[in-house]
Scaffold this motif. Sequence first.
Motif, mmCIF file in Angstrom:
data_model
loop_
_atom_site.group_PDB
_atom_site.id
_atom_site.type_symbol
_atom_site.label_atom_id
_atom_site.label_comp_id
_atom_site.label_asym_id
_atom_site.label_seq_id
_atom_site.Cartn_x
_atom_site.Cartn_y
_atom_site.Cartn_z
ATOM 1 N N ALA A 50 12.309 -14.607 -42.518
ATOM 2 C CA ALA A 50 12.054 -15.269 -41.238
ATOM 3 C C ALA A 50 10.985 -14.492 -40.489
ATOM 4 O O ALA A 50 11.255 -13.452 -39.894
ATOM 5 C CB ALA A 50 13.335 -15.352 -40.423
ATOM 6 N N THR A 51 9.757 -14.970 -40.547
ATOM 7 C CA THR A 51 8.619 -14.345 -39.888
ATOM 8 C C THR A 51 8.002 -15.347 -38.918
ATOM 9 O O THR A 51 8.322 -16.543 -38.974
ATOM 10 C CB THR A 51 7.563 -13.925 -40.925
ATOM 11 O OG1 THR A 51 7.032 -15.119 -41.548
ATOM 12 C CG2 THR A 51 8.181 -13.033 -41.997
ATOM 13 N N PRO A 52 7.120 -14.903 -38.019
ATOM 14 C CA PRO A 52 6.455 -15.873 -37.135
ATOM 15 C C PRO A 52 5.759 -16.981 -37.920
ATOM 16 O O PRO A 52 5.757 -18.140 -37.492
ATOM 17 C CB PRO A 52 5.452 -15.001 -36.365
ATOM 18 C CG PRO A 52 6.098 -13.651 -36.327
ATOM 19 C CD PRO A 52 6.785 -13.507 -37.652
ATOM 20 N N GLU A 53 5.187 -16.645 -39.069
ATOM 21 C CA GLU A 53 4.496 -17.650 -39.873
ATOM 22 C C GLU A 53 5.488 -18.623 -40.509
ATOM 23 O O GLU A 53 5.292 -19.848 -40.471
ATOM 24 C CB GLU A 53 3.665 -16.969 -40.963
ATOM 25 C CG GLU A 53 2.492 -16.143 -40.457
ATOM 26 C CD GLU A 53 2.921 -14.813 -39.851
ATOM 27 O OE1 GLU A 53 2.159 -14.249 -39.033
ATOM 28 O OE2 GLU A 53 4.033 -14.338 -40.178
ATOM 29 N N SER A 54 6.572 -18.090 -41.104
ATOM 30 C CA SER A 54 7.523 -18.973 -41.780
ATOM 31 C C SER A 54 8.301 -19.830 -40.783
ATOM 32 O O SER A 54 8.762 -20.931 -41.134
ATOM 33 C CB SER A 54 8.492 -18.161 -42.649
ATOM 34 O OG SER A 54 9.291 -17.301 -41.866
ATOM 35 N N ARG A 55 8.456 -19.368 -39.546
ATOM 36 C CA ARG A 55 9.165 -20.167 -38.548
ATOM 37 C C ARG A 55 8.383 -21.407 -38.139
ATOM 38 O O ARG A 55 8.939 -22.319 -37.520
ATOM 39 C CB ARG A 55 9.484 -19.304 -37.322
ATOM 40 C CG ARG A 55 10.570 -18.270 -37.582
ATOM 41 C CD ARG A 55 10.969 -17.526 -36.340
ATOM 42 N NE ARG A 55 11.923 -16.472 -36.617
ATOM 43 C CZ ARG A 55 13.235 -16.641 -36.771
ATOM 44 N NH1 ARG A 55 13.736 -17.873 -36.641
ATOM 45 N NH2 ARG A 55 14.032 -15.631 -37.032
ATOM 46 N N GLU A 56 7.111 -21.474 -38.477
ATOM 47 C CA GLU A 56 6.352 -22.694 -38.236
ATOM 48 C C GLU A 56 6.722 -23.775 -39.252
ATOM 49 O O GLU A 56 6.522 -24.962 -38.993
ATOM 50 C CB GLU A 56 4.851 -22.397 -38.315
ATOM 51 C CG GLU A 56 4.361 -21.450 -37.215
ATOM 52 C CD GLU A 56 2.877 -21.169 -37.329
ATOM 53 O OE1 GLU A 56 2.242 -21.739 -38.251
ATOM 54 O OE2 GLU A 56 2.364 -20.381 -36.513
ATOM 55 N N LYS A 57 7.273 -23.365 -40.386
ATOM 56 C CA LYS A 57 7.634 -24.310 -41.446
ATOM 57 C C LYS A 57 9.131 -24.584 -41.511
ATOM 58 O O LYS A 57 9.547 -25.667 -41.956
ATOM 59 C CB LYS A 57 7.188 -23.765 -42.805
ATOM 60 C CG LYS A 57 5.702 -23.555 -42.963
ATOM 61 C CD LYS A 57 5.369 -22.848 -44.254
ATOM 62 C CE LYS A 57 5.849 -23.613 -45.467
ATOM 63 N NZ LYS A 57 5.460 -22.949 -46.728
ATOM 64 N N TYR A 58 9.930 -23.607 -41.098
ATOM 65 C CA TYR A 58 11.376 -23.713 -41.262
ATOM 66 C C TYR A 58 12.101 -23.441 -39.957
ATOM 67 O O TYR A 58 11.600 -22.732 -39.085
ATOM 68 C CB TYR A 58 11.877 -22.692 -42.295
ATOM 69 C CG TYR A 58 11.182 -22.708 -43.628
ATOM 70 C CD1 TYR A 58 11.361 -23.761 -44.522
ATOM 71 C CD2 TYR A 58 10.344 -21.651 -44.008
ATOM 72 C CE1 TYR A 58 10.729 -23.763 -45.753
ATOM 73 C CE2 TYR A 58 9.714 -21.640 -45.240
ATOM 74 C CZ TYR A 58 9.903 -22.704 -46.114
ATOM 75 O OH TYR A 58 9.278 -22.701 -47.322
ATOM 76 N N ALA A 59 13.328 -23.985 -39.877
ATOM 77 C CA ALA A 59 14.307 -23.531 -38.890
ATOM 78 C C ALA A 59 15.276 -22.631 -39.645
ATOM 79 O O ALA A 59 15.691 -22.960 -40.764
ATOM 80 C CB ALA A 59 15.041 -24.713 -38.270
ATOM 81 N N PHE A 60 15.614 -21.492 -39.074
ATOM 82 C CA PHE A 60 16.444 -20.514 -39.766
ATOM 83 C C PHE A 60 17.792 -20.352 -39.080
ATOM 84 O O PHE A 60 17.901 -20.433 -37.844
ATOM 85 C CB PHE A 60 15.757 -19.145 -39.784
ATOM 86 C CG PHE A 60 14.613 -19.042 -40.749
ATOM 87 C CD1 PHE A 60 14.833 -18.723 -42.083
ATOM 88 C CD2 PHE A 60 13.316 -19.267 -40.323
ATOM 89 C CE1 PHE A 60 13.777 -18.615 -42.969
ATOM 90 C CE2 PHE A 60 12.244 -19.161 -41.206
ATOM 91 C CZ PHE A 60 12.479 -18.834 -42.541
#
Length: 284
Positions: A128-138
């Motif tokens: 869960a990174t700032p970049e991956s949070r643009e693609k996913y909800a965690f």
Amino acid sequence: MIGRSVIVPFRWIFLALLSALIGALPFADATRAAEPQVPVLWDAKERLPKPDLSALPRLRFLTTTDFPPFNFLDGSGRLSGFHIDLARAICAELGIVEKCQIQALPWNDLDDALRKGEGEAIIAGIAATPESREKYAFSRSYLQFPARFIMPKAKAFTEPILDKLRSKRVGVIAGSAHEKMLRDYFSTVQVVPFDKAEDLYADLKAGRIDAAFGDGMRFAFWLGCCRFAGGPYLAPEYLGSGMAIATRAGDPALAAAFDYALQEISIKGTFAEFYLRYFPVSFF
């Protein structure tokens, strides 16, 4: 995280507090230190609302087969591992066992499968990174990976270890987040970088370095000659926020449902059972 301008003693206090917050109490006496410690990342006093997933037609978790002990094929070819047991327990807590599925795919196919609606969640260690949070909800993190020192069993230090480590030769993987953390927080040691973990372990076993610093989970599988010393140290700014379940960015309600289930699993002791099953040598 404390800035680099802060003096070392205060950094040490901060790390010690982080260690205590996980609930493992690693700074106890030698007898306590020998007991398996289970990380506790959930506040039992916080009550999360139980979700209603009765309208959900299916909950398919997507994972891989090449990340033991989290997900792998056992001797009979059956999908097994910490994540598999955790996914099934989540479905049980949510009351949707009959709708629950788990599918293994190659790592590079997970994102595309989720995007196409071939699954509802990924449980495979996506950071869960700032970049991956643009693609996913965690979901919230259910497992974090602390940094640890290991030392030969006969020479392993107990807390507090900061002064004891002064001028000691400490091995670490070159260019890693652990190297940066070691230099920033334990600046009195002699840092000895290694390109390969095998070389680091060999030098520690041979006594050419006094200690090694790195990922506690990986170290837990290499403790024949050694034991943990000090810690554990949680530092998200260096090591990330740990493992979480990923859903599509437009489905935060499902991620929140996972939070409810994960908290219940922790409170009831199910998480501890899984943790000790797959990590009998605790890295906390």
